[in-house]
Design a protein around this motif. Structure first.
Motif, PDB file in Angstrom:
ATOM      1  N   ASP A 114      70.824  38.099  49.530  1.00  0.00           N
ATOM      2  CA  ASP A 114      71.100  36.790  48.974  1.00  0.00           C
ATOM      3  C   ASP A 114      69.837  36.178  48.385  1.00  0.00           C
ATOM      4  OD1 ASP A 114      72.779  34.651  48.375  1.00  0.00           O
ATOM      5  OD2 ASP A 114      72.254  33.597  50.215  1.00  0.00           O
ATOM      6  N   GLY A 115      69.878  35.846  47.095  1.00  0.00           N
ATOM      7  CA  GLY A 115      68.748  35.203  46.436  1.00  0.00           C
ATOM      8  C   GLY A 115      67.665  36.146  45.954  1.00  0.00           C
ATOM      9  N   VAL A 116      67.826  37.448  46.165  1.00  0.00           N
ATOM     10  CA  VAL A 116      66.839  38.429  45.713  1.00  0.00           C
ATOM     11  C   VAL A 116      67.454  39.221  44.570  1.00  0.00           C
ATOM     12  CG1 VAL A 116      65.464  40.448  46.330  1.00  0.00           C
ATOM     13  CG2 VAL A 116      65.806  38.613  48.001  1.00  0.00           C
ATOM     14  N   LEU A 117      66.913  39.022  43.372  1.00  0.00           N
ATOM     15  CA  LEU A 117      67.405  39.750  42.201  1.00  0.00           C
ATOM     16  C   LEU A 117      66.449  40.880  41.883  1.00  0.00           C
ATOM     17  CD1 LEU A 117      68.349  36.714  39.977  1.00  0.00           C
ATOM     18  CD2 LEU A 117      69.883  38.160  41.287  1.00  0.00           C
ATOM     19  N   ALA A 118      67.003  42.000  41.498  1.00  0.00           N
ATOM     20  CA  ALA A 118      66.191  43.162  41.154  1.00  0.00           C
ATOM     21  C   ALA A 118      66.642  43.704  39.813  1.00  0.00           C
ATOM     22  CB  ALA A 118      66.333  44.233  42.227  1.00  0.00           C
ATOM     23  N   SER A 154      73.680  38.374  30.485  1.00  0.00           N
ATOM     24  CA  SER A 154      74.082  37.955  31.829  1.00  0.00           C
ATOM     25  C   SER A 154      72.938  37.225  32.533  1.00  0.00           C
ATOM     26  CB  SER A 154      74.515  39.178  32.636  1.00  0.00           C
ATOM     27  OG  SER A 154      74.788  38.830  33.962  1.00  0.00           O
ATOM     28  N   TRP A 155      71.717  37.747  32.420  1.00  0.00           N
ATOM     29  CA  TRP A 155      70.565  37.085  33.033  1.00  0.00           C
ATOM     30  C   TRP A 155      70.308  35.733  32.371  1.00  0.00           C
ATOM     31  CZ3 TRP A 155      66.174  38.861  36.234  1.00  0.00           C
ATOM     32  CH2 TRP A 155      66.537  39.913  37.069  1.00  0.00           C
ATOM     33  N   THR A 156      70.530  35.639  31.071  1.00  0.00           N
ATOM     34  CA  THR A 156      70.351  34.355  30.386  1.00  0.00           C
ATOM     35  C   THR A 156      71.344  33.335  30.938  1.00  0.00           C
ATOM     36  OG1 THR A 156      69.576  35.446  28.371  1.00  0.00           O
ATOM     37  CG2 THR A 156      70.378  33.190  28.153  1.00  0.00           C
ATOM     38  N   ALA A 157      72.599  33.755  31.084  1.00  0.00           N
ATOM     39  CA  ALA A 157      73.648  32.841  31.538  1.00  0.00           C
ATOM     40  C   ALA A 157      73.581  32.540  33.031  1.00  0.00           C
ATOM     41  CB  ALA A 157      75.021  33.429  31.196  1.00  0.00           C
ATOM     42  N   ASP A 158      73.251  33.545  33.834  1.00  0.00           N
ATOM     43  CA  ASP A 158      73.397  33.404  35.278  1.00  0.00           C
ATOM     44  C   ASP A 158      72.096  33.225  36.058  1.00  0.00           C
ATOM     45  OD1 ASP A 158      76.113  33.816  34.844  1.00  0.00           O
ATOM     46  OD2 ASP A 158      75.966  35.975  35.189  1.00  0.00           O
ATOM     47  N   VAL A 159      70.961  33.607  35.488  1.00  0.00           N
ATOM     48  CA  VAL A 159      69.712  33.596  36.246  1.00  0.00           C
ATOM     49  C   VAL A 159      68.723  32.555  35.725  1.00  0.00           C
ATOM     50  CG1 VAL A 159      67.746  34.977  37.023  1.00  0.00           C
ATOM     51  CG2 VAL A 159      70.007  36.040  36.828  1.00  0.00           C
ATOM     52  N   LEU A 160      68.585  32.462  34.425  1.00  0.00           N
ATOM     53  CA  LEU A 160      67.567  31.593  33.831  1.00  0.00           C
ATOM     54  C   LEU A 160      67.631  30.172  34.389  1.00  0.00           C
ATOM     55  CD1 LEU A 160      65.251  31.206  31.824  1.00  0.00           C
ATOM     56  CD2 LEU A 160      66.970  30.724  30.060  1.00  0.00           C
ATOM     57  N   GLY A 161      68.801  29.603  34.450  1.00  0.00           N
ATOM     58  CA  GLY A 161      68.944  28.222  34.902  1.00  0.00           C
ATOM     59  C   GLY A 161      68.804  28.017  36.391  1.00  0.00           C
ATOM     60  N   GLN A 163      66.260  29.077  38.193  1.00  0.00           N
ATOM     61  CA  GLN A 163      64.854  29.118  38.592  1.00  0.00           C
ATOM     62  C   GLN A 163      64.040  28.162  37.713  1.00  0.00           C
ATOM     63  OE1 GLN A 163      62.114  30.815  36.580  1.00  0.00           O
ATOM     64  NE2 GLN A 163      63.604  30.463  34.975  1.00  0.00           N
ATOM     65  N   SER A 164      62.871  27.806  38.182  1.00  0.00           N
ATOM     66  CA  SER A 164      62.017  26.894  37.406  1.00  0.00           C
ATOM     67  C   SER A 164      60.609  27.448  37.202  1.00  0.00           C
ATOM     68  CB  SER A 164      61.936  25.533  38.100  1.00  0.00           C
ATOM     69  OG  SER A 164      61.425  25.686  39.410  1.00  0.00           O
ATOM     70  N   LYS A 165      60.360  28.655  37.677  1.00  0.00           N
ATOM     71  CA  LYS A 165      59.025  29.231  37.587  1.00  0.00           C
ATOM     72  C   LYS A 165      58.680  29.659  36.160  1.00  0.00           C
ATOM     73  CE  LYS A 165      56.009  32.681  39.692  1.00  0.00           C
ATOM     74  NZ  LYS A 165      55.878  33.723  40.708  1.00  0.00           N
ATOM     75  N   TYR A 166      59.650  30.182  35.435  1.00  0.00           N
ATOM     76  CA  TYR A 166      59.397  30.722  34.100  1.00  0.00           C
ATOM     77  C   TYR A 166      60.075  29.851  33.049  1.00  0.00           C
ATOM     78  CZ  TYR A 166      57.989  34.627  36.929  1.00  0.00           C
ATOM     79  OH  TYR A 166      57.369  35.400  37.867  1.00  0.00           O
ATOM     80  N   VAL A 167      59.330  29.545  31.993  1.00  0.00           N
ATOM     81  CA  VAL A 167      59.863  28.734  30.901  1.00  0.00           C
ATOM     82  C   VAL A 167      60.382  29.690  29.838  1.00  0.00           C
ATOM     83  CG1 VAL A 167      59.331  27.029  29.136  1.00  0.00           C
ATOM     84  CG2 VAL A 167      58.230  26.894  31.383  1.00  0.00           C
ATOM     85  N   GLY A 168      61.658  29.648  29.603  1.00  0.00           N
ATOM     86  CA  GLY A 168      62.267  30.500  28.595  1.00  0.00           C
ATOM     87  C   GLY A 168      62.651  31.859  29.150  1.00  0.00           C
ATOM     88  N   PHE A 169      63.638  32.443  28.485  1.00  0.00           N
ATOM     89  CA  PHE A 169      64.179  33.704  28.963  1.00  0.00           C
ATOM     90  C   PHE A 169      63.170  34.840  28.884  1.00  0.00           C
ATOM     91  CE2 PHE A 169      66.232  37.783  28.266  1.00  0.00           C
ATOM     92  CZ  PHE A 169      66.901  37.901  29.473  1.00  0.00           C
ATOM     93  N   GLU A 170      62.446  34.969  27.812  1.00  0.00           N
ATOM     94  CA  GLU A 170      61.530  36.109  27.652  1.00  0.00           C
ATOM     95  C   GLU A 170      60.484  36.143  28.764  1.00  0.00           C
ATOM     96  OE1 GLU A 170      61.934  38.726  25.713  1.00  0.00           O
ATOM     97  OE2 GLU A 170      63.736  37.778  24.897  1.00  0.00           O
ATOM     98  N   ALA A 171      59.980  35.000  29.187  1.00  0.00           N
ATOM     99  CA  ALA A 171      59.006  34.982  30.281  1.00  0.00           C
ATOM    100  C   ALA A 171      59.657  35.468  31.582  1.00  0.00           C
ATOM    101  CB  ALA A 171      58.432  33.578  30.471  1.00  0.00           C
ATOM    102  N   LEU A 172      60.876  35.011  31.850  1.00  0.00           N
ATOM    103  CA  LEU A 172      61.610  35.457  33.039  1.00  0.00           C
ATOM    104  C   LEU A 172      61.866  36.954  32.957  1.00  0.00           C
ATOM    105  CD1 LEU A 172      63.362  35.001  35.609  1.00  0.00           C
ATOM    106  CD2 LEU A 172      65.265  34.556  34.033  1.00  0.00           C
ATOM    107  N   TRP A 173      62.392  37.407  31.822  1.00  0.00           N
ATOM    108  CA  TRP A 173      62.751  38.817  31.662  1.00  0.00           C
ATOM    109  C   TRP A 173      61.515  39.719  31.778  1.00  0.00           C
ATOM    110  CZ3 TRP A 173      66.901  41.632  32.040  1.00  0.00           C
ATOM    111  CH2 TRP A 173      66.899  42.920  31.525  1.00  0.00           C
ATOM    112  N   ASN A 174      60.455  39.352  31.094  1.00  0.00           N
ATOM    113  CA  ASN A 174      59.248  40.182  31.142  1.00  0.00           C
ATOM    114  C   ASN A 174      58.688  40.279  32.559  1.00  0.00           C
ATOM    115  OD1 ASN A 174      59.385  40.741  28.416  1.00  0.00           O
ATOM    116  ND2 ASN A 174      57.992  39.097  27.852  1.00  0.00           N
ATOM    117  N   ASN A 175      58.769  39.201  33.309  1.00  0.00           N
ATOM    118  CA  ASN A 175      58.317  39.254  34.685  1.00  0.00           C
ATOM    119  C   ASN A 175      59.231  40.136  35.535  1.00  0.00           C
ATOM    120  OD1 ASN A 175      58.503  37.989  37.642  1.00  0.00           O
ATOM    121  ND2 ASN A 175      56.407  37.883  36.840  1.00  0.00           N
ATOM    122  N   ALA A 176      60.530  40.051  35.282  1.00  0.00           N
ATOM    123  CA  ALA A 176      61.482  40.830  36.071  1.00  0.00           C
ATOM    124  C   ALA A 176      61.323  42.320  35.841  1.00  0.00           C
ATOM    125  CB  ALA A 176      62.915  40.401  35.742  1.00  0.00           C
ATOM    126  N   VAL A 177      61.100  42.709  34.593  1.00  0.00           N
ATOM    127  CA  VAL A 177      60.964  44.148  34.327  1.00  0.00           C
ATOM    128  C   VAL A 177      59.513  44.592  34.448  1.00  0.00           C
ATOM    129  CG1 VAL A 177      63.048  44.319  32.948  1.00  0.00           C
ATOM    130  CG2 VAL A 177      60.873  43.901  31.807  1.00  0.00           C
TER     131      VAL A 177
END
Length: 177
Positions: A114-118, A154-161, A163-177
């Motif tokens: 729960d709460g851990v995305l990979a 899916s990550w844009t719709a379901d994950v981006l909103g 969290q507040s650590k990363y501004v914008g999808f590309e920052a979130l995505w790049n950190n995730a991968v």
């Protein structure tokens, strides 16, 4: 293990070792190993009764692991598909085999707790003429999107909103991968 005696033994050992609230915590629900013997028995019963129109197998070999119970039930299913990266006992008995990417060739994601995305990214290009199983399912649903693009959407719709650590999808995505 679904064996109650095995579970009680494991609980006793962990209690004796003082593992609870130390290395074992209950803060987050764990989503792996979610098998359900009662649901499987009900599926096999429905398959034997001819109440199942299609069976799609992915990342498993139930003919090998369940034997005759699955094999005989499978005979009563009109459409059988196995998404597999190799020939198995199950691929030998289904109507269609959809060669799928090896996990090292694939994009994927998961929520193991729960709460851990990979995120999972490919480490090699596909070696053979295969497709990700997710793209086959998408195409059967009338969507020709690549699974990579589907996952990003899916990550844009379901994950981006969430969290507040990363501004914008590309920052979130790049950190995730």
């Amino acid at each position: 293990s679904n064996n109650k005696s095995t579970q009680l033994l494991i609980i006793a050992i962990n209690d004796m070792l003082g593992n609870y609230n130390s290395t074992i915590t209950w803060e987050r629900a764990c989503y792996y190993r979610q098998g359900n013997d009662a649901n499987l028995a009900a599926l096999l019963e429905d398959m034997r009764a001819g109440n199942v129109g299609a069976v799609m197998v992915m990342d498993a070999n139930p003919v090998y692991s369940l034997g005759e119970a699955f094999t005989s039930a499978l005979e009563n299913v009109a459409l059988t598909i196995d998404f597999s990266e190799r020939k198995t006992e199950t691929t030998a008995l289904v109507n269609y085999v959809c060669p799928t990417h090896h996990f090292l060739e694939s994009w994927d994601d998961a929520m193991p707790k729960d709460g851990v995305l990979a995120s999972v990214q490919p480490t090699i290009s596909p070696l053979f003429d295969t497709r990700p199983w997710q793209e086959v399912i998408l195409s059967l649903a009338g969507d020709n999107t690549s699974y990579y693009d589907f996952m990003r959407a899916s990550w844009t719709a379901d994950v981006l909103g969430t969290q507040s650590k990363y501004v914008g999808f590309e920052a979130l995505w790049n950190n995730a991968v």
